[in-house]
Design a protein around this motif. Structure first.
Motif, PDB file in Angstrom:
ATOM      1  N   TYR A  34      61.843  24.559 -43.309  1.00 19.02           N
ATOM      2  CA  TYR A  34      60.430  23.984 -43.115  1.00 19.02           C
ATOM      3  C   TYR A  34      59.199  25.058 -43.189  1.00 19.02           C
ATOM      4  O   TYR A  34      59.636  26.109 -42.693  1.00 19.02           O
ATOM      5  CB  TYR A  34      60.436  23.279 -41.819  1.00 19.02           C
ATOM      6  CG  TYR A  34      59.029  22.568 -41.497  1.00 19.02           C
ATOM      7  CD1 TYR A  34      58.747  21.227 -42.155  1.00 19.02           C
ATOM      8  CD2 TYR A  34      58.163  23.263 -40.697  1.00 19.02           C
ATOM      9  CE1 TYR A  34      57.418  20.597 -41.850  1.00 19.02           C
ATOM     10  CE2 TYR A  34      56.877  22.519 -40.449  1.00 19.02           C
ATOM     11  CZ  TYR A  34      56.626  21.272 -40.861  1.00 19.02           C
ATOM     12  OH  TYR A  34      55.278  20.621 -40.800  1.00 19.02           O
ATOM     13  N   LYS A  77      54.956  25.567 -43.039  1.00 19.52           N
ATOM     14  CA  LYS A  77      53.480  24.921 -42.724  1.00 19.52           C
ATOM     15  C   LYS A  77      52.851  25.966 -42.876  1.00 19.52           C
ATOM     16  O   LYS A  77      52.748  26.811 -41.931  1.00 19.52           O
ATOM     17  CB  LYS A  77      53.591  24.278 -41.786  1.00 19.52           C
ATOM     18  CG  LYS A  77      52.246  23.136 -41.769  1.00 19.52           C
ATOM     19  CD  LYS A  77      51.894  22.558 -40.460  1.00 19.52           C
ATOM     20  CE  LYS A  77      51.551  23.111 -39.424  1.00 19.52           C
ATOM     21  NZ  LYS A  77      50.984  22.342 -38.275  1.00 19.52           N
ATOM     22  N   GLN A 136      47.056  24.278 -42.864  1.00 19.29           N
ATOM     23  CA  GLN A 136      47.242  22.824 -43.315  1.00 19.29           C
ATOM     24  C   GLN A 136      47.817  21.922 -42.263  1.00 19.29           C
ATOM     25  O   GLN A 136      48.515  22.727 -41.332  1.00 19.29           O
ATOM     26  CB  GLN A 136      48.235  23.077 -44.288  1.00 19.29           C
ATOM     27  CG  GLN A 136      47.764  23.848 -45.788  1.00 19.29           C
ATOM     28  CD  GLN A 136      48.674  23.939 -46.627  1.00 19.29           C
ATOM     29  OE1 GLN A 136      49.881  23.679 -46.774  1.00 19.29           O
ATOM     30  NE2 GLN A 136      48.256  24.059 -47.969  1.00 19.29           N
ATOM     31  N   LYS A 185      49.725  19.349 -43.010  1.00 13.90           N
ATOM     32  CA  LYS A 185      51.003  19.037 -43.473  1.00 13.90           C
ATOM     33  C   LYS A 185      51.837  20.002 -43.592  1.00 13.90           C
ATOM     34  O   LYS A 185      51.685  20.924 -44.633  1.00 13.90           O
ATOM     35  CB  LYS A 185      50.909  18.049 -44.513  1.00 13.90           C
ATOM     36  CG  LYS A 185      52.347  17.401 -44.828  1.00 13.90           C
ATOM     37  CD  LYS A 185      51.901  16.230 -45.820  1.00 13.90           C
ATOM     38  CE  LYS A 185      53.262  15.572 -46.276  1.00 13.90           C
ATOM     39  NZ  LYS A 185      53.085  14.557 -47.542  1.00 13.90           N
ATOM     40  N   LYS A 207      55.878  21.089 -45.334  1.00 13.44           N
ATOM     41  CA  LYS A 207      56.793  20.956 -46.491  1.00 13.44           C
ATOM     42  C   LYS A 207      58.244  21.257 -46.444  1.00 13.44           C
ATOM     43  O   LYS A 207      58.548  22.551 -45.900  1.00 13.44           O
ATOM     44  CB  LYS A 207      56.204  21.357 -48.039  1.00 13.44           C
ATOM     45  CG  LYS A 207      56.229  22.675 -48.226  1.00 13.44           C
ATOM     46  CD  LYS A 207      55.563  22.866 -49.661  1.00 13.44           C
ATOM     47  CE  LYS A 207      55.733  24.267 -50.049  1.00 13.44           C
ATOM     48  NZ  LYS A 207      55.072  24.309 -51.204  1.00 13.44           N
ATOM     49  N   THR A 240      61.371  22.841 -48.245  1.00 16.69           N
ATOM     50  CA  THR A 240      61.365  23.409 -49.091  1.00 16.69           C
ATOM     51  C   THR A 240      63.036  23.558 -49.680  1.00 16.69           C
ATOM     52  O   THR A 240      63.346  24.173 -50.755  1.00 16.69           O
ATOM     53  CB  THR A 240      61.108  25.060 -49.125  1.00 16.69           C
ATOM     54  OG1 THR A 240      61.764  25.623 -47.934  1.00 16.69           O
ATOM     55  CG2 THR A 240      59.554  25.014 -48.801  1.00 16.69           C
ATOM     56  N   ILE A 272      65.263  15.279 -50.234  1.00 16.74           N
ATOM     57  CA  ILE A 272      63.851  15.465 -49.521  1.00 16.74           C
ATOM     58  C   ILE A 272      62.985  14.284 -50.093  1.00 16.74           C
ATOM     59  O   ILE A 272      63.099  14.168 -51.246  1.00 16.74           O
ATOM     60  CB  ILE A 272      63.028  16.874 -49.972  1.00 16.74           C
ATOM     61  CG1 ILE A 272      63.960  18.052 -49.452  1.00 16.74           C
ATOM     62  CG2 ILE A 272      61.903  17.025 -49.527  1.00 16.74           C
ATOM     63  CD1 ILE A 272      63.640  19.404 -50.087  1.00 16.74           C
ATOM     64  N   PRO A 318      58.968  12.082 -49.227  1.00 19.95           N
ATOM     65  CA  PRO A 318      57.650  12.184 -48.461  1.00 19.95           C
ATOM     66  C   PRO A 318      57.888  11.512 -47.075  1.00 19.95           C
ATOM     67  O   PRO A 318      57.340  12.035 -46.123  1.00 19.95           O
ATOM     68  CB  PRO A 318      56.699  11.105 -49.444  1.00 19.95           C
ATOM     69  CG  PRO A 318      57.224  11.210 -50.658  1.00 19.95           C
ATOM     70  CD  PRO A 318      58.765  11.406 -50.607  1.00 19.95           C
ATOM     71  N   GLU A 355      59.490  14.286 -45.052  1.00 21.96           N
ATOM     72  CA  GLU A 355      58.541  15.647 -44.916  1.00 21.96           C
ATOM     73  C   GLU A 355      57.609  14.888 -43.520  1.00 21.96           C
ATOM     74  O   GLU A 355      57.194  15.866 -42.964  1.00 21.96           O
ATOM     75  CB  GLU A 355      57.680  15.796 -46.113  1.00 21.96           C
ATOM     76  CG  GLU A 355      58.800  16.651 -47.193  1.00 21.96           C
ATOM     77  CD  GLU A 355      57.908  17.326 -47.949  1.00 21.96           C
ATOM     78  OE1 GLU A 355      58.198  18.351 -48.363  1.00 21.96           O
ATOM     79  OE2 GLU A 355      56.885  16.898 -48.578  1.00 21.96           O
ATOM     80  N   GLU A 356      57.031  13.951 -43.625  1.00 16.97           N
ATOM     81  CA  GLU A 356      56.044  13.299 -42.767  1.00 16.97           C
ATOM     82  C   GLU A 356      56.848  13.294 -41.224  1.00 16.97           C
ATOM     83  O   GLU A 356      56.177  13.650 -40.351  1.00 16.97           O
ATOM     84  CB  GLU A 356      55.843  11.827 -43.076  1.00 16.97           C
ATOM     85  CG  GLU A 356      54.796  11.234 -42.154  1.00 16.97           C
ATOM     86  CD  GLU A 356      54.476   9.855 -42.421  1.00 16.97           C
ATOM     87  OE1 GLU A 356      54.018   8.979 -41.603  1.00 16.97           O
ATOM     88  OE2 GLU A 356      54.800   9.281 -43.592  1.00 16.97           O
ATOM     89  N   THR A 372      57.189  17.122 -40.266  1.00 17.40           N
ATOM     90  CA  THR A 372      55.717  17.649 -39.805  1.00 17.40           C
ATOM     91  C   THR A 372      55.395  17.254 -38.628  1.00 17.40           C
ATOM     92  O   THR A 372      54.911  17.785 -37.742  1.00 17.40           O
ATOM     93  CB  THR A 372      54.731  16.982 -40.857  1.00 17.40           C
ATOM     94  OG1 THR A 372      54.951  17.657 -42.177  1.00 17.40           O
ATOM     95  CG2 THR A 372      53.460  17.328 -40.511  1.00 17.40           C
TER      96      THR A 372
END
Length: 346
Positions: free
Chosen positions: A148, A150, A154, A156, A158, A160, A234, A236, A239-240, A243
């Motif tokens: 992870y 960040k 930012q 949010k 991501k 990787t 992975i 969205p 990732e949400e 995060t």
């Protein structure tokens, strides 16, 4: 080591010494050290973790940053604590056998052990010349390493890379012993000496047909675990979810989370999982060690992640985080070497 294993090591770069694998990263590091005017700029990557999580960080201090619901019950044991005191601590915290014991300052899975009995615990405490953790055994069967990142400016982050871990699990055929089954796979044969010390004559046991045994119930590459690139999982939503989780971990911007979980569907929704541990600036994007990946791919991913580390550290420095001075960094590095020599004797 026999010729077959030597040739296997030569032809599979995942076994090469990290000093060789990291060759391009050394030049990248020197360039970033010049840009930041610091050999220890990475200290600012995760400001709430000692040295950014590059060396001599306490795992217990990192656990204390994580909301309790996301990781198993974990207790720090001082190396001077007697066995009777440890037993009482375990009872007071409602931790049952089996559980995991591991050094508070880790080193690539060294001295991580599943503790099944008081006798096993006694043996561990006699050998452990370091502070260690006792951690509840996690009931989930799947394990991944989730990297992870960040940037501090930012909202949010991501993911990787994701690595799945295929444990050293053997399936019997009713004819061959555990040792004979180990000799069929070079990955497992590399572990034979260590496994013989741990299991002794049990390696001569013949497993019945389709009977399975997990000889190393924790996902360390150096202990025979096969790493498989699962980055295609992975999404969205994932990732949400992470995060949201990582935003609750004060000061964490860069690293790999080792996670045990039930299914990817539940993990996406933040359910039925536990964080085994978090590694900071020293983290590797371990999905590169999938046997299907080339050395060129590994170099690309290593340099990509090292660039993230530089960008995050540089930004945090502007926000008030500090780089270690050269003198402080050398002092910490010496402590790391001393600890390295201690733990290798385990």
């Amino acid at each position: 080591m026999n010729l077959r294993l030597t040739w296997h090591k030569i032809t599979h770069w995942e076994y090469w010494p990290y000093q060789v694998v990291y060759t391009p990263v050394y030049f990248q590091y020197l360039y970033y050290a010049f840009r930041t005017r610091s050999f220890f700029y990475f200290n600012a990557s995760n400001p709430t973790i000692k040295n950014g999580g590059f060396f001599m960080e306490s795992k217990k201090e990192i656990y204390d940053l994580i909301p309790q619901q996301y990781y198993p019950k974990t207790i720090l044991i001082n190396k001077e604590t007697s066995l009777d005191e440890i037993i009482n601590i375990i009872k007071e915290n409602n931790i049952n056998f089996p559980f995991i014991a591991k050094p508070d300052t880790g080193l690539r899975g060294t001295a991580v052990k599943k503790i099944d009995t008081k006798e096993t615990l006694l043996s561990y405490t006699k050998k452990a010349n370091f502070n260690f953790l006792i951690q509840e055994f996690i009931p989930f069967t799947n394990e991944i390493g989730l990297f992870y990142v960040k940037l501090p400016n930012q909202t949010k982050g991501k993911i990787t890379g994701i690595v799945s871990k295929e444990f050293l699990i053997l399936k019997g055929n009713g004819k061959e012993s555990i040792k004979e089954l180990l000799l069929k796979d070079p990955r497992y044969e590399f572990q034979l000496e260590v496994l013989h010390k741990e299991y002794g004559d049990k390696l001569n046991q013949i497993l019945s047909e389709n009977e399975s045994i997990n000889l190393v119930p924790y996902g360390n590459h150096c202990r025979g675990t096969k790493f498989i690139d699962f980055s295609h999982f992975i999404t969205p939503k994932l990732e949400e979810t992470f995060t949201n989780i990582c935003n609750q971990i004060n000061g964490f911007h860069y690293g790999r989370m080792d996670i045990m979980f039930d299914s990817f569907e539940k993990l996406e929704n933040g359910k039925n999982f536990q964080i085994v541990e978090i590694n900071g600036a020293i983290s590797e994007p371990t999905h590169i060690y999938d046997p299907n990946h080339s050395l060129w791919y590994g170099w690309k991913e290593l340099t990509r992640h090292f660039h993230y580390l530089y960008k995050i550290s540089k930004y945090n420095k502007k926000q008030g985080a500090t780089y270690l001075s050269f003198k402080e960094g050398i002092s910490e590095f010496k402590k790391h070497i001393q600890f390295y020599n201690t733990i290798l004797k385990f």
